[in-house]
Design a protein around this motif. Structure first.
Motif, PDB file in Angstrom:
ATOM      1  N   GLY A  84      46.768  20.653  39.540  1.00  0.00           N
ATOM      2  CA  GLY A  84      45.752  19.694  39.115  1.00  0.00           C
ATOM      3  C   GLY A  84      44.544  19.617  40.018  1.00  0.00           C
ATOM      4  O   GLY A  84      43.769  18.670  39.915  1.00  0.00           O
ATOM      5  N   THR A  85      44.368  20.583  40.910  1.00  0.00           N
ATOM      6  CA  THR A  85      43.236  20.553  41.829  1.00  0.00           C
ATOM      7  C   THR A  85      41.933  20.377  41.056  1.00  0.00           C
ATOM      8  O   THR A  85      41.598  21.169  40.189  1.00  0.00           O
ATOM      9  N   GLY A  86      41.229  19.312  41.344  1.00  0.00           N
ATOM     10  CA  GLY A  86      39.956  19.059  40.676  1.00  0.00           C
ATOM     11  C   GLY A  86      40.089  18.389  39.328  1.00  0.00           C
ATOM     12  O   GLY A  86      39.100  18.149  38.643  1.00  0.00           O
ATOM     13  N   ASN A  87      41.294  18.037  38.925  1.00  0.00           N
ATOM     14  CA  ASN A  87      41.524  17.457  37.606  1.00  0.00           C
ATOM     15  C   ASN A  87      41.022  16.020  37.523  1.00  0.00           C
ATOM     16  O   ASN A  87      40.322  15.654  36.597  1.00  0.00           O
ATOM     17  N   GLY A  88      41.403  15.194  38.486  1.00  0.00           N
ATOM     18  CA  GLY A  88      41.031  13.786  38.412  1.00  0.00           C
ATOM     19  C   GLY A  88      41.903  12.988  37.467  1.00  0.00           C
ATOM     20  O   GLY A  88      41.572  11.870  37.098  1.00  0.00           O
ATOM     21  N   GLY A  89      43.015  13.531  37.053  1.00  0.00           N
ATOM     22  CA  GLY A  89      43.932  12.828  36.158  1.00  0.00           C
ATOM     23  C   GLY A  89      45.346  13.296  36.378  1.00  0.00           C
ATOM     24  O   GLY A  89      45.655  13.954  37.368  1.00  0.00           O
ATOM     25  N   GLU A  90      46.221  12.947  35.456  1.00  0.00           N
ATOM     26  CA  GLU A  90      47.602  13.385  35.514  1.00  0.00           C
ATOM     27  C   GLU A  90      47.738  14.707  34.765  1.00  0.00           C
ATOM     28  O   GLU A  90      46.869  15.081  34.001  1.00  0.00           O
ATOM     29  N   ALA A  91      48.881  15.364  34.967  1.00  0.00           N
ATOM     30  CA  ALA A  91      49.184  16.529  34.127  1.00  0.00           C
ATOM     31  C   ALA A  91      49.459  16.051  32.708  1.00  0.00           C
ATOM     32  O   ALA A  91      48.907  16.573  31.742  1.00  0.00           O
TER      33      ALA A  91
END
Length: 190
Positions: A119-126
């Motif tokens: 999730g690197t850079g996602n800013g949310g959950e999977a």
């Protein structure tokens, strides 16, 4: 009447008897067999994070025809029945934000250290599970922020042989989560 004629009629009657037995013995059984929800099995062959081109059509395919994890989840949400998603030994960089789960989905990795949801850079959950059941097996889920790797609102989450690392909750005021933020559903970890 010839022997050939009798044999052909007996063969037809046997075929019809077998067909009737398979369909439950009545025309109503035939209707039930055609309208029951089907289970679906999707094999993810691309580590890209792209949307399904046409959710609900029965095909896991983005606009280029690739079956991605996100496309498989979106297709599963749009179809009736229980679905299985098979992941290869790849790193799946989840860049488009949280994947919503609102049906029964089993996601099977190849092996914990080599099937990775990143999730690197996602800013949310999977995943965010609002209803339904999410079963995860044989994968690593890492580097997700907001409510952790998985947010379970009111569904069921089962994690078997999974590793969660470097996931955290940075949502203001909540400070809960990490690996799994369970708001009101059921979680089983083994």
């Amino acid at each position: 009447m010839t022997v050939k004629w009798i044999v052909s009629r007996v063969a037809v009657l046997l075929f019809l008897a077998c067909l009737l037995a398979v369909l439950g013995g009545s025309p109503a059984g035939a209707v039930a067999a055609r309208t029951a929800p089907e289970d679906h099995y999707f094999i993810v062959m691309s580590a890209a994070d792209t949307h399904d081109a046409s959710p609900g059509d029965g095909f896991c395919a983005d606009s280029l025809g690739n079956c991605t994890l996100r496309a498989a989840v979106e297709e599963s949400n749009a179809l009736p029945g229980d679905d299985t998603i098979d992941l290869q030994a790849l790193t799946y960089n989840i860049t488009l934000g949280t994947m919503a789960v609102n049906s029964n989905i089993a996601i099977e990795g190849d092996f914990t250290p080599v099937t990775i949801l990143d999730g690197t850079g996602n800013g949310g959950e999977a995943f965010s599970v609002s209803t339904g059941r999410l079963e995860l097996s044989s994968m690593t889920i890492r580097d997700f922020t907001y409510s952790g790797a998985i947010e379970n609102i009111a569904g069921t989450v089962v994690a078997d042989n999974c590793a969660c690392s470097n996931n955290m909750n940075i949502s203001v005021g909540l400070m809960q989560g990490g690996a799994i933020y369970n708001q009101g559903g059921t979680v089983t970890i083994s």
